[in-house]
Design an enzyme around this catalytic site. Sequence first.
Site, PDB file in Angstrom:
ATOM      1  N   ASP A 188      -1.845   0.615  -0.769  1.00 54.76           N
ATOM      2  CA  ASP A 188      -0.728   0.415  -1.858  1.00 54.76           C
ATOM      3  C   ASP A 188      -0.460   1.655  -2.918  1.00 54.76           C
ATOM      4  OD1 ASP A 188       0.732  -1.285  -3.743  1.00 54.76           O
ATOM      5  OD2 ASP A 188      -1.163  -1.394  -4.878  1.00 54.76           O
ATOM      6  N   LYS A 189       0.571   1.512  -3.613  1.00 56.45           N
ATOM      7  CA  LYS A 189       0.953   2.580  -4.476  1.00 56.45           C
ATOM      8  C   LYS A 189       0.504   2.685  -5.769  1.00 56.45           C
ATOM      9  CE  LYS A 189       4.912   3.142  -6.336  1.00 56.45           C
ATOM     10  NZ  LYS A 189       4.356   3.561  -7.858  1.00 56.45           N
TER      11      LYS A 189
END
Length: 1422
Positions: free
Chosen positions: A533-534
């Site tokens: 994920d970011k």
Amino acid sequence: MDSDSGNASLSFEEKLRLWFYNHNIKSVDPPLFIKNRISKESRKIYVNLDLPQELINPKTNTPLATYPRNKIRTTKYTPLTFIPKNLFNQFTNIANSYFLFLVILGAFQIFGVSDPGLSAVPLIVIVVITAVRDAFEDYKRGASDANLNNCSIHLLCGLINNNVIIDHVGPWRRFKKSCSKLLRKNAEIIKKIKKEENNNLKNPKKSIDSNNNELNRASTDFKFSLDTNRSNRKSLQFLPETIKNPDFEASSNVKFSNKRWKDIYVGDFVRIRNNEEVPADIVIISTSDSENGTCFVETKNLDGESNLKVRNALGAGEGIKHSTDLASAQFMIECEPPNVNLYSFKGVLHYKDYMNEEKKELTEPITNDNVLLRGCSLRNTKWVIGIVIYTGPETKIMLNSGITPTKFSKISRELNLSVIINFIFLFVICFVSGVVNGVFYDKKNDSRIYFEYKAYGPNPPANGVIAFFVSVILYQSLVPISLYISIEIIKTIQAFFIYSDVNMYYEKLDYPCTPKSWNISDDLGQIEYIFSDKTGTLTQNVMEFKHCTVGGKSYGVSYTEARMGMNKRKGIDVIKEAIEIGAKINNDKSQMCNLINENLTVEDQFDDKDLTFISPEYVEEMLSNTEQGSKNGFFMFCLAVCHTVITERNKDGKILFQAESPDESALVKVARDLGYLFVERTRNGFILQKFNGTPQEIKVLNIIPFNSTRKRMSVIIEINENDSKKIFMITKGADNVIYERLSPNQDQEVISKTALHLEEFAKEGLRTLCIASKEITNISYFNDWLKRYHDAKSSIDENREELIDRISEELESDLILLGGTAIEDKLQEMVPESINILSKAGIKLWVLTGDKVETAINIGFSCNLLTNDMKLLVISKSGDDSADVNPDEYDVATLITKYLEQEFNMEGSAEELEIAIKNHDSPTIPYALIVDGDALTTIFHEDNSELARKFLLLGKHCKSVLCCRVSPSQKASVVKLVRKNLKVMTLAIGDGANDVAMIQAANVGVGIAGEEGRQAAMSSDYAIGQFRFLTRLVLVHGRWSYKRLAEMIPCFFYKNVIFTMTLFWYGIFNNFDGSYLYEYTFLMFYNLAFTSLPVIFLGFLDQDVSDTVSLLVPELYKSGVLGLEWSQYKFIYYMLDGLYQSAIAFFFVYCVYHRGNFLNDNGLAVDHRFWMGVMVSHISVISCNLYVLLQQYNWDYITLLINAFSNLIIFFWSGVWSSSLASQEFYKAASQMFGTLGFWCCFFVGVVSCLLPRFIYDNISRYWYPKDIDIVRERVILGDFQKYPSGYDPTNLAAVEKLRNSIYTGTSDNFFETKDSSSKDEESQVEILGDTEEKHLKFPEKSAVISRFKSISKSLKKPPNFDSENISSKDLQSIRLSMVARGELSTTSLERIQTTHELPGLTQADSLLERYSTRGTTGNNT
């Protein structure tokens, strides 16, 4: 399906479920066809209205639709199902079933097991240990579920909910509840006792789970609430076109009461207070903001984002404040069935205008902006009243979570094949034993008839069958149950080592790396793909204002990760550059702080620690009476007014900004720092204070909000200037959107320079925005526009959004460009370095984020996943809405096929996929793939398996893959696609609840227990505090665990083959009658005491290289990716080695006895089978232990001590046990054997003969055919890594800084002592980063690059002339070169980024000017 003919086609189980369903027994799920029918139908919720007949079951007069309770359960077991379900799961393991069969077999006396109960102990031990571990893991999940289910909430009571039937708690459910309560009570008692014990310890370590209180949930304790008692106050206000019916006779007992989350049902009303978490998916009816009906929510538990998001109440809920208002409400909500999409919602509110005599039917659309999802937290809003639409397992977040999987490591799965091979081998030797024994009993006129007891079987075949099963028991060690016990012990200790690693301890949150699943640590050493994920995972979700460009002039200084990566690839000494720029930043910051404190500080709100925009020149010009100073001041004024930020003050009086996005907060903060303080919002606008002057109220006439389609927002304000009122529109948005709306009547040079500055900011990984404005002079036109805009917002037509956008477009044109901003999305510490190290290890990283494309691209450059030399391949279903494009250009299938053919010369066939499966090399061609969620929807369509295969092949051949705007289920689909089709090991890492599905779909799931939520950590296999710890978890602990188990398991089989096959060789001479070569205690203690410790210590202590070298040479990890350390070939090889050594151990002794005779000191013969067994067992045990020692890389004092102890213990036991009369016929065996010279001669020759072949082979391999690890170990011995201290971690910024400083200053602590520690040459400076691949890097490339740039500068000392009033895009290059020559742009501006489509966030000056030149003008009337 209710007809008899329909029922006839149902299975018995489905018929039974249908009967329960028809009789309204809710504890049993309805038949599948009914569940499918209900799931496809829209959901209708009635409030104070009777259900229509088509929604009622005519047989029971109850609602047809059944909705789950709001109680959730993420555990695998319940107290009632734990024992049977856990036992079933354990005995699905083929080895456990086999051991159970042997225990049952041994219970029959005919098979000669002397103590069946004792033989069952190992199986019981392993089953109990595994069950306790599973129970502990599941208890943690259950405790979390109970905490959630028992949270307090204000629930409207007294109102009849016709949509559901409150379940009657029958005897069975009461029994289950009592079991659960009893178990919980016992657990609480144990926990309390444990807590008291811990309190008595000195400096106890904090409990890991204590950090879970970060979640903002209401207390589970019931408290007296004044609001609850006031909630039934009578409200007499009835408004037209609202859901309140003045003619409806409302119940007087309706009031809000404190209940628990698990008591909520579909159709209930709940009231959520400030800072409480939303218990279910609800539609907002009203909020405490009576004017606008807005509320603010924080979604960090869903997506890891801490920024606030605005949600709106339904317009028909206006005036609703109290329970009595809801008692008179009548309406129906029709909405879509439960689904996994977090970012969209479709529904309609149906109601009547009860204040109108005609009672006209009205509708209002319900969108995602009107919905609060379970897991969100209410912020800066006193209260929200909503109606529940989805509960428990049907809520969007739970649908995205999936079922908690049971994970088994890859080696554990492949171990089953090894066990099957051993079963086949066991069957063969048992079959041989049975046949030989049956033939033996078939012989006539044999001495057996006269001297032995009668056979058990009535005939030779029966005796052969009995001998077969006796042999199964005799040779059972070939499938050793002790192996599984040892593996459980090893993995438990490995989990403890991971938990105890101080280098993965996050001090800020007091959080160590926490293993949640203890049995998959070896999978960490075989990971090939990481899906990340970011937000909150790679980033801190903290935005810092770094640069701006105003009037064509750039301000600010910074040194971003992307810029460092670009320069490092060019060979520039980034350490030296970072030091130089850091010194400049500190100096400029000091000057700027002095200027601000002397001239600009407002209300003492300035804090130099929060200052991120460093440019004293900007402040000096803003304080001057120059044109540029005026532009700078007005620019900051625009930043201070164009936003949707709300404020609150903390205890110290400092104003805190709460924004929808962290970008907005950063913009308002920099305006505050430079003297433009946004104080608060008012009914008509907001208060702004400038330079410690008098606060000024600025009237806001309208706000045109930002959305993902418009990519801009505008604020229209009225300013009093010289006793006259002026109307201005301030607009901020994406650069490409603003440029195509600019007026032609402005300085063209400013437009070109601003485009170049924005391009440079974007290359440094910064998020860019453009700021523009215009004065509205045609007041009558504006008033007409404002009326049309409000009418469009009030419209309920299907094209409402299009109408609003069209009207907004009229005003947002002919803008005057003021400048642009550049904001850095702060990465977590050492993220680029961690990603670089993982890449060198052969691991591919894919980023899967729900964020917009532009933010993902910015982070891609910051992390150095994207570089300027890459070509970006874009897959999107829609292009820019303003561009005239060919529809085929955005057809997903066409794009993927085109990219494969043109860029990689591939067709995407199944044969190419087979080739890709065998290829584990990292991509070398500089391509990056950008995909959006809409494209993934098409790719993962059930009819698009061929398209999914092509997408997979395209992604595999790209160096970086970024998937943007993806839902949680799409994240999981991407992981499954790669995992199943490429047959690789995958790891997923995230921090939000939207990452749970991805985490559970991967082989290994890692959750980041950061400050933004703990949902992912609670559902993961490993929880860490920061992304950089993943590098150590995988490359150190994962690689060690994999190598240890890959060596330990074949060694375990090998040692059992040695011992077991000596019995087989002995059986040749006794017709396999089942008699033992060894005294019985030797059989029991062989695996328990004689040989267990060396192989177990190998499994958790062996290290081929230190943790420091593992991180400095990440290429060593590739052996795990390629699966070189463990295979069935290695297993067979060790088995054959054991077979050879068993033959040596037995036949050496046999030959000695065959040719001669052993005599003790009394002249008596020592030729009993147990005496012979003493010699065979000693050769086997010592050979086995020394063999295991030879396979170990690390010989420390513990390893040598354990091995020596295990070798001595067999001598000790033989002497002690044989000295006791309890040993019976074994009495004095050891003293007699140890007293003969022949024993020791045979012993030493036998041990050497066993070990010599493998010893020779290993040494020849290391010297003539060395592996990578052999070369690295040699370099370690030669001192290549001496400069690095023990425990050095290149992803630890403090350790890197300390080591770097010692190199640069020429000083060192004791552990830094090296031969060349004082060296300051450039080569050492590069080596300090641990970049072993560039260990002997020289710098001609750097010099060439610098020379080239210098030559460019010389050629541009006299910049070409250009007409600033008429600059077209074709002149841009000359302007660029001129600015580079003057130092206004860096030389990186000369590099061009290739992309197949124009991308937001990837700013390119050429495309901006092209948009500017092709803009349309539609707002001339203003």
